[in-house]
Each structure stands twice: as C-alpha cells, then as structure tokens.
Scaffold this motif. Structure first.
Motif, mmCIF file in Angstrom:
data_model
loop_
_atom_site.group_PDB
_atom_site.id
_atom_site.type_symbol
_atom_site.label_atom_id
_atom_site.label_comp_id
_atom_site.label_asym_id
_atom_site.label_seq_id
_atom_site.Cartn_x
_atom_site.Cartn_y
_atom_site.Cartn_z
ATOM 1 N N TYR A 100 0.831 -1.204 0.000
ATOM 2 C CA TYR A 100 0.000 0.000 0.000
ATOM 3 C C TYR A 100 0.866 1.254 0.000
ATOM 4 O O TYR A 100 2.036 1.226 0.376
ATOM 5 C CB TYR A 100 -0.931 0.024 1.217
ATOM 6 N N SER A 122 -4.151 0.278 -2.412
ATOM 7 C CA SER A 122 -3.623 -1.024 -2.022
ATOM 8 C C SER A 122 -3.618 -1.958 -3.225
ATOM 9 O O SER A 122 -4.506 -1.892 -4.076
ATOM 10 C CB SER A 122 -4.499 -1.609 -0.911
ATOM 11 N N TYR A 145 -6.989 1.688 0.366
ATOM 12 C CA TYR A 145 -6.377 1.359 1.653
ATOM 13 C C TYR A 145 -6.796 2.440 2.641
ATOM 14 O O TYR A 145 -6.715 3.636 2.341
ATOM 15 C CB TYR A 145 -4.856 1.331 1.532
#
Length: 188
Positions: A100, A122, A145
């Motif tokens: 990420y 991510s 993310y």
C-alpha cells in the motif's frame, strides 16, 4: 479479540498521557523526518472463520507534526480449503499479501500520544496452489487502503502503535481485508 485490542489501546493512551506530564515539547516533533516500522496483527479467514497472524513492514516520511506519506507490505497469512469437484477432497492453499501507499494525517492528543488516519491505494496478491488440475494460479486486485490508529511515544524517535486497517478488496476465497495490528515505529 476486540476486548484485547481495546485494552491495548487504552493502555497505550494512559501510558502516553502519564509520560506527557513529565516531558517538554521537543522541536524534533515538527522537523521533517523518515521513519520505518514493523508490526503483527490478526486477520480473519473467510473460509474457516479462524483468526490468522499477519505481519507487516512499512516506511514513511513526515513533513511536519500532522502530514506524512507511508508505504508498506503486509503478509496476510496462508489459508486452505478443499477443491470442489475432486473426489479425494484435495486441499488448495492460498498465500496472500498486500502493498500500500497512503497519505497520513496525525493529530496530537498530548505530547506523547496521537491518533492518526491513513488513506491511499492497495494492491493485493493471492497465490493459489494445489495438486488438483487448474488450481495453481495467481489473482490480484487494486483497491482503497484505509487505516485508523493510535501512536504512543516511548522516546523522541521510538513509539508503539495500534491500528485497524482495511487493505483494498478481499479475494473471493481467503483472508479478509480487515486487520487489527500493533507494533513499533522508529524515526530517523
């Protein structure tokens, strides 16, 4: 598990508040700097419902006392299930990981304790392997993310953290994308 995580968070907040009463503010808090860290966590297996251990490494750069950028790698564990359509119930295994990159905003509650949020992108990878034909492949996906957490300083450059993360999209079979974790962070 949730009770344990809340107990850890409460303990870290109490420790940070107690230390903040005896320490003065340091200019190093606002100076731009790099950091790196490691942590362990727990993720739920969507197949069995069991909880598996995870680990992660990460690094970042803090521009000031509030804003920063962070990138990291999370090993989401290994799980297994039985392949449908086979007579001997051959097991398939899934190894999962995620990387990420995220922007980070931190808000100080005291001189030693802060809360933060991270938002970014991510990329997850899921490797399936089995002796059954057609069950050796890799799947990947991209997603959002996001994380929230608390950070408690032990020294000016070493701190403990606890956080809740959501790593992009979940694979159709395997670990869920929600992680409760804790670890240590080192500043430079």
């Amino acid at each position: 598990m949730k009770k344990t995580m809340f107990a850890v968070l409460a303990g870290m907040l109490a420790m940070g508040a107690a230390q903040a009463q005896t320490l003065s503010t340091n200019a190093a808090d606002t100076a731009p700097h790099f950091y790196m860290g490691t942590g362990i966590g727990v993720v739920k297996d969507s197949v069995s419902g069991d909880r598996d251990r995870t680990w992660k490494i990460f690094g970042g750069y803090e521009f000031d006392q509030n804003w920063g950028l962070e990138a990291g790698y999370s090993h989401l564990g290994k799980t297994g299930f039985y392949v449908p359509g086979t007579t001997d119930y051959t097991a398939a295994h899934i190894k999962s990981s995620s990387v990420y990159a995220a922007a980070k905003y931190k808000y100080a509650l005291s001189e030693r304790t802060s809360v933060y949020g991270k938002l970014g992108l991510s990329h997850g990878e899921y490797r399936y392997s089995s002796s059954a034909p057609g069950w050796n492949f890799k799947e990947s996906n991209n997603g959002v993310y996001a994380a929230v957490g608390v950070d408690a300083k032990l020294t000016e450059r070493v701190s403990l953290y606890a956080e809740y993360e959501r790593n992009g999209k979940r694979a159709w079979n395997g670990p869920e994308n929600r992680i409760f974790g804790a670890g240590v962070k080192f500043g430079f």
